[in-house]
Design a protein around this motif. Structure first.
Motif, PDB file in Angstrom:
ATOM      1  N   SER A  52       0.787  -1.267   0.207  1.00  0.00           N
ATOM      2  CA  SER A  52      -0.086  -0.202   0.047  1.00  0.00           C
ATOM      3  C   SER A  52       0.815   1.068  -0.111  1.00  0.00           C
ATOM      4  CB  SER A  52      -1.043   0.335   1.111  1.00  0.00           C
ATOM      5  OG  SER A  52      -0.492  -0.172   2.365  1.00  0.00           O
ATOM      6  N   TRP A  53       0.413   2.417  -0.310  1.00  0.00           N
ATOM      7  CA  TRP A  53       1.006   3.595  -1.221  1.00  0.00           C
ATOM      8  C   TRP A  53       1.483   4.127   0.359  1.00  0.00           C
ATOM      9  CZ3 TRP A  53       4.462   6.339  -3.536  1.00  0.00           C
ATOM     10  CH2 TRP A  53       4.403   7.241  -3.294  1.00  0.00           C
ATOM     11  N   ASP A  54       3.255   4.280   0.540  1.00  0.00           N
ATOM     12  CA  ASP A  54       3.963   5.409   1.561  1.00  0.00           C
ATOM     13  C   ASP A  54       4.761   6.142   1.681  1.00  0.00           C
ATOM     14  OD1 ASP A  54       4.622   5.316   4.271  1.00  0.00           O
ATOM     15  OD2 ASP A  54       5.583   3.936   4.113  1.00  0.00           O
ATOM     16  N   GLU A  55       4.405   6.774   0.339  1.00  0.00           N
ATOM     17  CA  GLU A  55       5.252   8.078   0.229  1.00  0.00           C
ATOM     18  C   GLU A  55       6.602   7.353  -0.161  1.00  0.00           C
ATOM     19  OE1 GLU A  55       3.482  11.079   0.117  1.00  0.00           O
ATOM     20  OE2 GLU A  55       1.458  10.860   1.105  1.00  0.00           O
ATOM     21  N   GLY A  56       6.768   7.056  -0.872  1.00  0.00           N
ATOM     22  CA  GLY A  56       8.037   6.256  -0.956  1.00  0.00           C
ATOM     23  C   GLY A  56       8.703   5.755   0.087  1.00  0.00           C
ATOM     24  N   TYR A  57       8.404   5.505   1.321  1.00  0.00           N
ATOM     25  CA  TYR A  57       8.724   4.879   2.771  1.00  0.00           C
ATOM     26  C   TYR A  57       9.083   3.431   2.406  1.00  0.00           C
ATOM     27  CZ  TYR A  57      10.135   9.606   3.742  1.00  0.00           C
ATOM     28  OH  TYR A  57      10.586  10.752   3.388  1.00  0.00           O
ATOM     29  N   GLY A  58       7.490   2.766   2.185  1.00  0.00           N
ATOM     30  CA  GLY A  58       7.648   1.567   2.521  1.00  0.00           C
ATOM     31  C   GLY A  58       7.640   1.154   0.992  1.00  0.00           C
ATOM     32  N   GLU A  59       7.691   1.578  -0.289  1.00  0.00           N
ATOM     33  CA  GLU A  59       8.130   1.269  -1.153  1.00  0.00           C
ATOM     34  C   GLU A  59       9.503   1.094  -1.638  1.00  0.00           C
ATOM     35  OE1 GLU A  59       4.123   2.973  -1.377  1.00  0.00           O
ATOM     36  OE2 GLU A  59       6.348   3.431  -1.369  1.00  0.00           O
ATOM     37  N   ARG A  60      10.241   1.958  -0.897  1.00  0.00           N
ATOM     38  CA  ARG A  60      11.974   1.789  -0.357  1.00  0.00           C
ATOM     39  C   ARG A  60      12.388   0.187   0.036  1.00  0.00           C
ATOM     40  NH1 ARG A  60      15.812   5.612   2.586  1.00  0.00           N
ATOM     41  NH2 ARG A  60      13.957   5.304   4.130  1.00  0.00           N
ATOM     42  N   ALA A  61      11.159   0.008   0.867  1.00  0.00           N
ATOM     43  CA  ALA A  61      11.156  -1.479   2.306  1.00  0.00           C
ATOM     44  C   ALA A  61      10.751  -2.357   1.402  1.00  0.00           C
ATOM     45  CB  ALA A  61      10.620  -0.969   3.306  1.00  0.00           C
ATOM     46  N   ASP A  62       9.869  -2.467   0.285  1.00  0.00           N
ATOM     47  CA  ASP A  62       9.542  -3.293  -0.369  1.00  0.00           C
ATOM     48  C   ASP A  62      10.980  -3.538  -0.895  1.00  0.00           C
ATOM     49  OD1 ASP A  62       6.693  -2.746   0.724  1.00  0.00           O
ATOM     50  OD2 ASP A  62       6.463  -1.696  -1.092  1.00  0.00           O
ATOM     51  N   THR A  63      10.813  -3.055  -1.850  1.00  0.00           N
ATOM     52  CA  THR A  63      12.348  -3.348  -2.777  1.00  0.00           C
ATOM     53  C   THR A  63      13.552  -3.557  -1.411  1.00  0.00           C
ATOM     54  OG1 THR A  63      11.939  -1.241  -3.898  1.00  0.00           O
ATOM     55  CG2 THR A  63      13.849  -2.085  -4.237  1.00  0.00           C
ATOM     56  N   LEU A  64      14.123  -3.537  -0.475  1.00  0.00           N
ATOM     57  CA  LEU A  64      15.045  -4.303  -0.146  1.00  0.00           C
ATOM     58  C   LEU A  64      14.799  -5.145   0.521  1.00  0.00           C
ATOM     59  CD1 LEU A  64      16.067  -0.780   2.550  1.00  0.00           C
ATOM     60  CD2 LEU A  64      17.227  -2.298   0.968  1.00  0.00           C
ATOM     61  N   ARG A  65      13.306  -6.161   0.766  1.00  0.00           N
ATOM     62  CA  ARG A  65      12.848  -6.969   1.322  1.00  0.00           C
ATOM     63  C   ARG A  65      13.351  -7.718  -0.075  1.00  0.00           C
ATOM     64  NH1 ARG A  65      12.518  -4.038   4.785  1.00  0.00           N
ATOM     65  NH2 ARG A  65      14.642  -4.384   4.506  1.00  0.00           N
ATOM     66  N   ALA A  66      12.278  -7.419  -1.229  1.00  0.00           N
ATOM     67  CA  ALA A  66      12.494  -8.176  -2.579  1.00  0.00           C
ATOM     68  C   ALA A  66      14.442  -8.375  -2.851  1.00  0.00           C
ATOM     69  CB  ALA A  66      11.936  -7.534  -3.659  1.00  0.00           C
ATOM     70  N   VAL A  67      14.458  -7.479  -2.579  1.00  0.00           N
ATOM     71  CA  VAL A  67      16.594  -8.442  -2.800  1.00  0.00           C
ATOM     72  C   VAL A  67      16.812  -9.190  -1.124  1.00  0.00           C
ATOM     73  CG1 VAL A  67      18.968  -7.536  -2.456  1.00  0.00           C
ATOM     74  CG2 VAL A  67      17.416  -6.241  -3.340  1.00  0.00           C
ATOM     75  N   GLU A  68      16.339  -8.976  -0.387  1.00  0.00           N
ATOM     76  CA  GLU A  68      16.508 -10.104   0.453  1.00  0.00           C
ATOM     77  C   GLU A  68      16.187 -11.220   0.423  1.00  0.00           C
ATOM     78  OE1 GLU A  68      14.999  -8.738   4.259  1.00  0.00           O
ATOM     79  OE2 GLU A  68      16.139  -6.903   4.743  1.00  0.00           O
ATOM     80  N   TRP A  69      14.884 -11.290  -0.928  1.00  0.00           N
ATOM     81  CA  TRP A  69      14.625 -12.841  -0.755  1.00  0.00           C
ATOM     82  C   TRP A  69      14.915 -13.075  -2.112  1.00  0.00           C
ATOM     83  CZ3 TRP A  69      13.045 -14.183  -4.890  1.00  0.00           C
ATOM     84  CH2 TRP A  69      12.187 -15.854  -5.235  1.00  0.00           C
ATOM     85  N   ALA A  70      15.435 -12.713  -2.639  1.00  0.00           N
ATOM     86  CA  ALA A  70      16.528 -13.084  -4.541  1.00  0.00           C
ATOM     87  C   ALA A  70      17.771 -13.182  -3.898  1.00  0.00           C
ATOM     88  CB  ALA A  70      16.602 -11.497  -5.092  1.00  0.00           C
ATOM     89  N   ASN A  71      18.508 -12.847  -1.832  1.00  0.00           N
ATOM     90  CA  ASN A  71      20.005 -13.688  -1.732  1.00  0.00           C
ATOM     91  C   ASN A  71      19.230 -14.368  -1.319  1.00  0.00           C
ATOM     92  OD1 ASN A  71      21.831 -11.604  -2.693  1.00  0.00           O
ATOM     93  ND2 ASN A  71      20.822 -10.229  -1.839  1.00  0.00           N
ATOM     94  N   GLU A  72      18.223 -15.301  -0.594  1.00  0.00           N
ATOM     95  CA  GLU A  72      18.166 -16.627  -0.160  1.00  0.00           C
ATOM     96  C   GLU A  72      17.724 -17.236  -1.604  1.00  0.00           C
ATOM     97  OE1 GLU A  72      15.515 -16.364   2.618  1.00  0.00           O
ATOM     98  OE2 GLU A  72      15.897 -14.571   4.025  1.00  0.00           O
ATOM     99  N   GLN A  73      17.281 -17.089  -2.228  1.00  0.00           N
ATOM    100  CA  GLN A  73      17.545 -18.126  -3.817  1.00  0.00           C
ATOM    101  C   GLN A  73      18.417 -17.917  -4.593  1.00  0.00           C
ATOM    102  OE1 GLN A  73      14.253 -19.102  -3.274  1.00  0.00           O
ATOM    103  NE2 GLN A  73      13.424 -18.135  -1.480  1.00  0.00           N
ATOM    104  N   TYR A  74      19.187 -16.626  -4.506  1.00  0.00           N
ATOM    105  CA  TYR A  74      20.084 -16.562  -5.970  1.00  0.00           C
ATOM    106  C   TYR A  74      21.201 -16.126  -5.258  1.00  0.00           C
ATOM    107  CZ  TYR A  74      15.696 -16.509  -8.954  1.00  0.00           C
ATOM    108  OH  TYR A  74      15.372 -17.215  -9.515  1.00  0.00           O
ATOM    109  N   ASP A  75      22.480 -16.560  -5.850  1.00  0.00           N
ATOM    110  CA  ASP A  75      23.803 -16.414  -5.658  1.00  0.00           C
ATOM    111  C   ASP A  75      24.057 -15.197  -5.815  1.00  0.00           C
ATOM    112  OD1 ASP A  75      24.468 -18.764  -4.851  1.00  0.00           O
ATOM    113  OD2 ASP A  75      25.634 -19.699  -7.413  1.00  0.00           O
ATOM    114  N   ARG A  76      23.692 -14.469  -7.273  1.00  0.00           N
ATOM    115  CA  ARG A  76      23.782 -13.178  -7.272  1.00  0.00           C
ATOM    116  C   ARG A  76      23.030 -12.415  -7.620  1.00  0.00           C
ATOM    117  NH1 ARG A  76      29.005 -10.543  -6.664  1.00  0.00           N
ATOM    118  NH2 ARG A  76      28.924  -9.938  -9.301  1.00  0.00           N
ATOM    119  N   VAL A  77      22.395 -10.972  -7.158  1.00  0.00           N
ATOM    120  CA  VAL A  77      20.630  -9.754  -7.695  1.00  0.00           C
ATOM    121  C   VAL A  77      21.690  -8.700  -8.270  1.00  0.00           C
ATOM    122  CG1 VAL A  77      19.819  -9.605  -6.287  1.00  0.00           C
ATOM    123  CG2 VAL A  77      20.051 -11.419  -5.371  1.00  0.00           C
TER     124      VAL A  77
END
Length: 209
Positions: free
Chosen positions: A78-103
């Motif tokens: 949900s919309w959060d003025e860019g702050y929550g969206e940045r956190a979402d991006t960081l969480r997506a990267v964390e998820w990816a690093n658990e699945q992949y060698d390079r992100v």
């Protein structure tokens, strides 16, 4: 092959994983896919109908898949003025690093700013490509001001006829730090040039993955 991915965290963040080679294991169980590299693709502004099905994100994903690299296109919570969206991006990267060698990270417009700001916040990625990135979302979400803190290789791609985002300011900053800058004869949406965008972004990211 594509599959839906739920990104862990306190917000409802869902993505579409486009798998290179046409097959994946069940990532919900923490298994790796058949590829060992992935690019996280951040969509444009969600309040302006930006979503993970954006044509530019899809074009980049398809080109990456052709090169043997997976791509996760996701929608913010949900919309959060860019702050929550940045956190979402960081969480997506964390998820990816658990699945992949390079992100790596890619984003378009608002998503380009999210990708760059996530890198400032320490996202564990090999490189970032920002297509027509917004230069500032708030005083403390200022891509131009924060650029010196980005610790990874960056590419900025912008259209010389862009009258929506002030991406040239980000490009000028990138040049100051001898980062990669590509100017295309295009508008903000790169109409008719999605293939060129996909090749340009993929060439850069694959060189670091």
């Amino acid at each position: 092959m594509t599959e839906t991915v739920l990104i862990p965290g306190g917000r409802d963040v869902r993505g579409t994983l486009d798998a290179a080679g046409g097959g994946t294991n069940d990532c919900s169980e923490g298994d790796k896919t058949s590829a060992d590299t992935v690019v996280i693709a951040c969509p444009p502004h969600p309040q302006h109908r930006g979503h993970r099905g954006d044509d530019r994100l899809v074009a980049v994903s398809e080109e990456l898949n052709r090169r043997g690299i997976d791509c996760l296109r996701f929608d913010y919570g949900s919309w959060d003025e860019g702050y929550g969206e940045r956190a979402d991006t960081l969480r997506a990267v964390e998820w990816a690093n658990e699945q992949y060698d390079r992100v790596a990270l890619f984003g378009f417009s608002f998503g380009g700013a999210m990708a760059l700001l996530a890198a400032v916040e320490g996202a564990d990625v090999a490189a970032v490509s920002a297509l027509a990135p917004a230069h500032k979302l708030a005083d403390d979400l200022d891509v131009v001001a924060a650029f010196p803190e980005i610790p990874v290789p960056v590419q900025v791609v912008y259209g010389t006829r862009d009258d929506v985002a002030d991406a040239e300011r980000v490009a000028a900053r990138a040049r100051e730090f001898e980062q990669s800058v590509v100017a295309l004869e295009a508008d903000h949406f790169f109409v008719g040039q999605h293939g060129k965008v996909a090749e340009t972004v993929s060439d850069f990211l694959t060189s670091w993955l």
